[in-house]
Scaffold this motif. Structure first.
Motif, PDB file in Angstrom:
ATOM      1  N   ALA A 163      10.979 -12.218  -3.717  1.00 42.08           N
ATOM      2  CA  ALA A 163      12.103 -12.810  -2.992  1.00 42.08           C
ATOM      3  C   ALA A 163      13.247 -11.820  -2.826  1.00 42.08           C
ATOM      4  N   ALA A 164      13.433 -10.966  -3.824  1.00 38.96           N
ATOM      5  CA  ALA A 164      14.579 -10.045  -3.799  1.00 38.96           C
ATOM      6  C   ALA A 164      14.308  -8.785  -2.987  1.00 38.96           C
ATOM      7  N   ASN A 165      13.027  -8.520  -2.637  1.00 41.90           N
ATOM      8  CA  ASN A 165      12.714  -7.268  -1.945  1.00 41.90           C
ATOM      9  C   ASN A 165      11.878  -7.494  -0.680  1.00 41.90           C
ATOM     10  N   PRO A 166      12.432  -8.213   0.287  1.00 44.99           N
ATOM     11  CA  PRO A 166      11.647  -8.541   1.483  1.00 44.99           C
ATOM     12  C   PRO A 166      11.195  -7.287   2.247  1.00 44.99           C
ATOM     13  N   GLN A 167      12.026  -6.247   2.252  1.00 43.28           N
ATOM     14  CA  GLN A 167      11.663  -5.035   3.001  1.00 43.28           C
ATOM     15  C   GLN A 167      10.389  -4.401   2.459  1.00 43.28           C
ATOM     16  N   SER A 168      10.288  -4.269   1.127  1.00 46.55           N
ATOM     17  CA  SER A 168       9.096  -3.674   0.527  1.00 46.55           C
ATOM     18  C   SER A 168       7.869  -4.524   0.794  1.00 46.55           C
ATOM     19  N   VAL A 169       8.065  -5.855   0.749  1.00 45.67           N
ATOM     20  CA  VAL A 169       6.948  -6.760   1.015  1.00 45.67           C
ATOM     21  C   VAL A 169       6.458  -6.553   2.455  1.00 45.67           C
ATOM     22  N   ALA A 170       7.449  -6.440   3.379  1.00 47.97           N
ATOM     23  CA  ALA A 170       7.097  -6.243   4.791  1.00 47.97           C
ATOM     24  C   ALA A 170       6.379  -4.911   4.965  1.00 47.97           C
ATOM     25  N   ASP A 171       6.867  -3.863   4.285  1.00 44.14           N
ATOM     26  CA  ASP A 171       6.236  -2.539   4.363  1.00 44.14           C
ATOM     27  C   ASP A 171       4.786  -2.611   3.915  1.00 44.14           C
ATOM     28  N   PHE A 172       4.590  -3.309   2.800  1.00 43.63           N
ATOM     29  CA  PHE A 172       3.231  -3.414   2.267  1.00 43.63           C
ATOM     30  C   PHE A 172       2.325  -4.136   3.246  1.00 43.63           C
ATOM     31  N   GLN A 173       2.866  -5.227   3.798  1.00 43.54           N
ATOM     32  CA  GLN A 173       2.060  -6.024   4.736  1.00 43.54           C
ATOM     33  C   GLN A 173       1.782  -5.251   6.015  1.00 43.54           C
ATOM     34  N   ALA A 174       2.697  -4.294   6.334  1.00 38.82           N
ATOM     35  CA  ALA A 174       2.484  -3.479   7.543  1.00 38.82           C
ATOM     36  C   ALA A 174       1.495  -2.335   7.253  1.00 38.82           C
ATOM     37  N   GLY A 175       0.939  -2.321   6.047  1.00 43.70           N
ATOM     38  CA  GLY A 175      -0.098  -1.330   5.759  1.00 43.70           C
ATOM     39  C   GLY A 175       0.344  -0.180   4.861  1.00 43.70           C
ATOM     40  N   ILE A 232       3.643  -1.071  -2.817  1.00 43.39           N
ATOM     41  CA  ILE A 232       3.353  -1.937  -3.962  1.00 43.39           C
ATOM     42  C   ILE A 232       3.804  -1.289  -5.273  1.00 43.39           C
ATOM     43  N   GLY A 233       3.785   0.046  -5.277  1.00 40.29           N
ATOM     44  CA  GLY A 233       4.211   0.776  -6.485  1.00 40.29           C
ATOM     45  C   GLY A 233       5.627   0.403  -6.877  1.00 40.29           C
ATOM     46  N   PHE A 234       6.480   0.323  -5.865  1.00 44.86           N
ATOM     47  CA  PHE A 234       7.885  -0.021  -6.120  1.00 44.86           C
ATOM     48  C   PHE A 234       8.001  -1.418  -6.716  1.00 44.86           C
ATOM     49  N   LEU A 235       7.215  -2.352  -6.135  1.00 49.28           N
ATOM     50  CA  LEU A 235       7.282  -3.740  -6.599  1.00 49.28           C
ATOM     51  C   LEU A 235       6.750  -3.883  -8.025  1.00 49.28           C
ATOM     52  N   VAL A 236       5.649  -3.181  -8.314  1.00 52.96           N
ATOM     53  CA  VAL A 236       5.121  -3.191  -9.692  1.00 52.96           C
ATOM     54  C   VAL A 236       6.194  -2.682 -10.644  1.00 52.96           C
ATOM     55  N   GLY A 237       6.841  -1.593 -10.213  1.00 50.50           N
ATOM     56  CA  GLY A 237       7.913  -0.994 -11.024  1.00 50.50           C
ATOM     57  C   GLY A 237       9.009  -1.998 -11.329  1.00 50.50           C
ATOM     58  N   GLN A 238       9.374  -2.788 -10.317  1.00 50.93           N
ATOM     59  CA  GLN A 238      10.432  -3.786 -10.506  1.00 50.93           C
ATOM     60  C   GLN A 238      10.023  -4.847 -11.535  1.00 50.93           C
ATOM     61  N   VAL A 239       8.756  -5.261 -11.446  1.00 48.48           N
ATOM     62  CA  VAL A 239       8.267  -6.264 -12.400  1.00 48.48           C
ATOM     63  C   VAL A 239       8.278  -5.696 -13.822  1.00 48.48           C
ATOM     64  N   MET A 240       7.820  -4.431 -13.938  1.00 45.83           N
ATOM     65  CA  MET A 240       7.780  -3.792 -15.256  1.00 45.83           C
ATOM     66  C   MET A 240       9.190  -3.677 -15.830  1.00 45.83           C
ATOM     67  N   LYS A 241      10.131  -3.352 -14.923  1.00 47.39           N
ATOM     68  CA  LYS A 241      11.515  -3.176 -15.348  1.00 47.39           C
ATOM     69  C   LYS A 241      12.075  -4.486 -15.904  1.00 47.39           C
ATOM     70  N   GLN A 242      11.800  -5.555 -15.152  1.00 49.95           N
ATOM     71  CA  GLN A 242      12.346  -6.848 -15.572  1.00 49.95           C
ATOM     72  C   GLN A 242      11.712  -7.373 -16.853  1.00 49.95           C
ATOM     73  N   THR A 243      10.460  -6.924 -17.124  1.00 45.58           N
ATOM     74  CA  THR A 243       9.812  -7.378 -18.362  1.00 45.58           C
ATOM     75  C   THR A 243       9.962  -6.325 -19.459  1.00 45.58           C
ATOM     76  N   LYS A 244      10.832  -5.371 -19.223  1.00 49.58           N
ATOM     77  CA  LYS A 244      11.064  -4.257 -20.168  1.00 49.58           C
ATOM     78  C   LYS A 244       9.758  -3.555 -20.538  1.00 49.58           C
ATOM     79  N   GLY A 245       8.904  -3.367 -19.543  1.00 47.87           N
ATOM     80  CA  GLY A 245       7.661  -2.623 -19.747  1.00 47.87           C
ATOM     81  C   GLY A 245       6.571  -3.409 -20.433  1.00 47.87           C
ATOM     82  N   ARG A 246       6.811  -4.694 -20.689  1.00 45.11           N
ATOM     83  CA  ARG A 246       5.838  -5.432 -21.484  1.00 45.11           C
ATOM     84  C   ARG A 246       4.731  -6.094 -20.660  1.00 45.11           C
TER      85      ARG A 246
END
Lengths: 477, 96
Positions: free
Chosen positions: A432-444, A449-463
């Motif tokens: 929800a917070a990163n529509p541009q990256s989602v659109a980029d991914f969907q555009a091929g 996706i690397g950026f989005l994975v990174g964001q998830v890892m960041k929010q879970t403190k790497g866990r």
């Protein structure tokens, strides 16, 4: 003209006995000056040296480990020269009947194995230490500490089989590893328990005669051996190319200036007038005893390396690094005993363990994370309890606090989140917070996706479990 | 083998002995007559005889690797012509 480099090394190693070679004084390094001395090692009149059994045992063990022939009849000789580091004006050494002869060791440089032959191994006494006021050439007097006089030494002389500074370094490293494996010397170059002199000459490529050599001294570290020899190759090449002649002389390596300089001594010529030492009787070694020592030799670096490659599928490089020191190889074997997977253990040893040892200037023997504790950590990783990234954090904490991995993971709440429900909540927020990256991914743009994975890892403190995150993200997009 | 005046000079230098011209000549003569005398030995047939490493028929006189007390430093230094700070003090060694 192309020249071939010809190098032979003379290595002196102090043996780790309790007492000196011919008297009962302690060999301990770092004692106050002239406190480990007695009438024998001070060379006072009327004293008699008595040979230390342990020195003979260590010498035979070294000879065998270096593939030498042990001479059944050996003796000591006097090497005469006047220099104040020798209170007797002669050094008790071995001349024509050294304890061991005709050995070799194999080195590997740039993937190529080369055999360096060893001429001889002989026993002798170390000399004292001179302290100069100011530089060695300018001081008006010298101060002498005889604590080191009489410390047992082995001199290991190679044939002129070494062809480059890199090979010289590899030879010295291999020799050091063997001496440490067989536990006869500390081999601490900084404390002088391993010292190296080099004879170096050049000859036209393809020639079989030997050119005029210079003898290099003061090579006090592996780096000095390499740099000193590299410098000497350049210097001699220059002399020859200008049509000059190399002068046979002793040169000293000046670490600060990065050059070698000629050493002129008052002694006119080396004329040691060797003769048999009348105060010591010959040594006759019992072949049964030699075989007994041979049987008790530990597994040596080459054999150990082959075992790691053949039995544990390690790469030649990894196996070489791990077996370059006995302590490192023992650490590795202990992780296997504690149930580690060989490849995993090798990766940790070459990675985090080595990194932290280097950073804290610590020897592997003193590593605060024991092999058993390291294995506990790798098992948490294998089970998926923690992620790879978190494992490194836990390792750092283990290093500094001494706690075991499970305790740290529990105390700091570092357990990996593999529960999909918990991860989905975070993923939805990130999407929800990163529509541009989602659109980029969907555009091929798969990279987005690397950026989005990174964001998830960041929010879970790497866990969060990265694999699960990846899978769920792709499903959601 | 004949000892020359040059040999005597060189041995004197190696032994740190100072001697005048007359002494040099004297020792050259004396050393030669000693060597001539000893040369008798070369007439003995030594075919098949092992070189003597020691005059006593002993081998392997060894001691255990055990530390014994050393000398007190004052005593160790007591015969030194010069000392400084617990060290033996000696003249300079290298030529500048």
């Amino acid at each position: 003209m192309a020249y071939e480099v010809v190098i032979g090394l003379e290595v002196h190693t102090e043996l780790k006995t309790e007492s000196k070679i011919f008297c009962g004084c302690s060999t301990k390094f770092g004692a106050d000056q002239n406190t480990n001395v007695c009438p024998v090692c001070l060379g006072l009149p009327g004293v008699l040296p008595v040979f230390n059994t342990k020195v003979l045992e260590f010498a035979v063990r070294t000879g065998l480990a270096l593939n030498c022939e042990i001479l059944p009849f050996s003796k000591f000789d006097r090497k005469n020269y006047y220099y104040p580091d020798l209170p007797k004006n002669f050094q008790t050494s071995q001349y024509d009947l050294p304890i061991a002869v005709n050995g070799y060791l194999d080195i590997e440089v740039n993937g190529e194995t080369r055999r360096i032959n060893i001429t001889r191994v002989h026993m002798e006494e170390d000399a004292g230490k001179l302290v100069h006021a100011g530089s060695i050439t300018k001081s008006e007097y010298a101060l002498v500490d005889y604590n080191r006089t009489g410390v047992p030494l082995l001199e290991i002389v190679s044939e002129p089989d070494i062809r480059s500074a890199d090979e010289a370094k590899a030879y010295l490293e291999k020799l050091k590893a063997i001496l440490q494996y067989i536990d006869v010397s500390d081999c601490k170059m900084e404390e002088g328990s391993l010292r190296c002199d080099a004879n170096i000459s050049l000859r036209p490529a393809g020639a079989t005669y030997l050119g005029t050599k210079s003898e290099l001294k003061n090579l006090n570290s592996f780096k000095a051996v390499q740099r000193g020899l590299e410098y000497e190759v350049l210097r001699q090449t220059e002399v020859l190319e200008e049509g000059g002649k190399v002068v046979q002389e002793t040169r000293t390596w000046d670490e600060g200036r990065g050059i070698t300089a000629s050493m002129r001594s008052k002694e006119q010529a080396h004329d040691y007038r060797y003769f048999p030492e009348p105060d010591l009787v010959p040594i006759v070694v019992d072949p049964v005893w030699i075989e007994d020592i041979r049987k008790k030799l530990p597994e040596l670096p080459d054999a150990r390396r082959a075992r790691l490659i053949n039995d544990h599928n390690l790469s030649s490089y990894d196996a070489g690094m791990i077996t370059s020191s006995r302590a490192m190889a023992d650490y590795f074997d202990n992780t296997l005993k504690a149930g580690a997977d060989a490849k995993t253990a090798a990766n940790w040893l070459m990675g985090e363990v080595s990194k932290h040892l280097n950073l804290s200037n610590c020897e592997v023997e003193d590593c605060p994370v024991t092999p058993e504790k390291l294995v506990e950590l790798t098992k948490l990783l294998d089970k998926g309890t923690i992620s790879g990234k978190i494992a490194k954090t836990v390792f750092e904490e283990m290093w500094s606090s001494g706690k075991d991995a499970a305790t740290i993971v529990k105390e700091q709440g570092l357990v990996q989140i593999s529960d999909e429900g918990a991860i989905i909540a975070v993923i939805e927020a990130v999407i929800a917070a990163n529509p541009q990256s989602v659109a980029d991914f969907q555009a091929g743009k798969d990279r987005a996706i690397g950026f989005l994975v990174g964001q998830v890892m960041k929010q879970t403190k790497g866990r969060a479990n990265p694999e699960v995150v990846n899978k769920l993200l792709r499903e959601r997009m | 083998m004949k000892i020359t005046r040059k040999d005597v000079e060189s041995v004197a230098l190696l032994s740190r002995l100072e001697m005048d011209e007359a002494a040099m000549d004297k020792f050259t003569g004396q050393l030669n007559s000693i060597l001539e005398y000893v040369d008798m030995l070369s007439k003995v047939d030594t075919e098949g005889v092992e070189p003597t490493a020691h005059v006593l028929n002993l081998k392997n006189v060894l001691r255990a690797d055990a530390v014994k007390p050393s000398l007190p430093r004052e005593l160790a230094l007591s015969n030194a012509p010069e000392q400084e700070d617990g060290y033996f003090k000696v003249p300079k060694i290298m030529e500048g």
